[in-house]
Design a protein around this motif. Sequence first.
Motif, PDB file in Angstrom:
ATOM      1  N   TYR A 104       0.924  -0.903  -0.014  1.00  0.00           N
ATOM      2  CA  TYR A 104      -0.378  -0.333   0.154  1.00  0.00           C
ATOM      3  C   TYR A 104       0.944   1.172   0.074  1.00  0.00           C
ATOM      4  N   PRO A 164      -7.694   1.135   1.802  1.00  0.00           N
ATOM      5  CA  PRO A 164      -6.403   0.590   3.114  1.00  0.00           C
ATOM      6  C   PRO A 164      -5.047   2.322   2.992  1.00  0.00           C
ATOM      7  N   ALA A 225      -3.756  -3.140   5.274  1.00  0.00           N
ATOM      8  CA  ALA A 225      -5.260  -3.878   5.221  1.00  0.00           C
ATOM      9  C   ALA A 225      -5.723  -5.426   5.911  1.00  0.00           C
ATOM     10  N   ARG A 228      -5.266  -5.093   9.574  1.00  0.00           N
ATOM     11  CA  ARG A 228      -5.391  -3.273  10.113  1.00  0.00           C
ATOM     12  C   ARG A 228      -7.582  -3.897  11.094  1.00  0.00           C
TER      13      ARG A 228
END
Length: 402
Positions: A104, A164, A225, A228
Amino acid sequence: MLKGADDVVMEQEDSASRHGEITSWDINDIKLPQDVRQIDWFQEWPDSYVKHIYSSEDKNAQRHHSSWAMRNTNNHNSRILKKSCLGVVVCGNDCSTLDGRKIYLRPAICDKARQKQQRKCCPNCNGPLRLLSCRGHGGYPVTNFWRHEGQFIFFQSKGAHDHPRPETKLEAEARRSIQKAQTAFSPSSPRSKRTREIESLTGAMPTREALPLLLSKPDAYMLPANFRGHLSKSSREPTLGSCPGQPPYPRAAGEDGGSGEALTWSRSPALGRTPSAGRPCSGPAVPTANLPCAAPSPQHRSTQHVLPVTKGGHDPFRPKACLLGDESCEEKSPQAYSSSCLPPPPYPAPQEGPCPTASGAHHHHQLSAPLRGSEGDGGEGGRRMGLNYCNNDMFFNLYPLR
DNA sequence: TCTTGCGGGCGCG
DNA sequence: CGCGCCCGCAAGA
């Protein structure tokens, strides 16, 4: 289970309202509240429809920072600065690092730089990069508004990020500089050596675990992601739970961190990859819980995101394909990437006292006291200050280059 | 080379 | 009118 996003929002609002008129205003109001009793700690990851009132002394607020990649948007109103989210840059192949993390990257803010960025390849698999745009606000990017009024800086966010979290600015910068340094030194052998060193450090250091703890919400930061989603739950709950009472001081801090996002994007289908729990959130998980409290500390949150990356626990990835340094690749070799995860940049505690409430003098301490009370912060080391230093050390060790 | 802000301008609803 | 967004300019890092 998880709280729905709505719930989260509600909680936030709720708590906010508890503190007073805070939620009663709108960024567009002609007059904003003057009798602000509670100032919020700077929020790195504001999400959902939240509002915060920061001290005009807060550096991060002054700079209108956000760990989300926000670009300036012209709203033809010089009094209110508006920014819209650029989303996150992901790997077109949807690859994962060895430790299960997804890529990300932080979209470049400048249009031109962003285009250039998209031409580069995935630091992990060398595949194409793809910009996942934000559509969390009625199909449009989430917008953030900043307005300076007297001794306060009012912040309002509209929309819930449906993607994300990208790397933070510091992480991105760290990654870049590292790569640069590496490539500069020597492409092949030395680098690996260095890498190894880093790894060993990381691994060796107990800190690994510690760091995350210290850092403010690690989960939030780096964890993409996967985590999380995972953490979020665990972490966030604790977070909220543990720090709930957070006193008076800046409350906001804790919340956004864990709260909204996970949900937020977990909802998004696309990204939705379940957090594959695949990875151990160990690092983060535990720490996270503790952190929450820490969250409040302004410094951490705003400044030190970098570490969090580490989170996973160890350095994760080892490079795979992209070592070679093609231009694109070099941009971010896996290693580099991983390294970025380590320590954060040295930012001691720049923030001045965001807390009006607490008077400038003891910001940190004060905060920490109340906050951390909830859990152990990891033991003694736990204090934020300690942590910071720790981080710094790590950082230096890890990033000698810098 | 980027980030950050500013502001002109356009299109849409 | 509000909003999203493109574009260029400028300052600063």
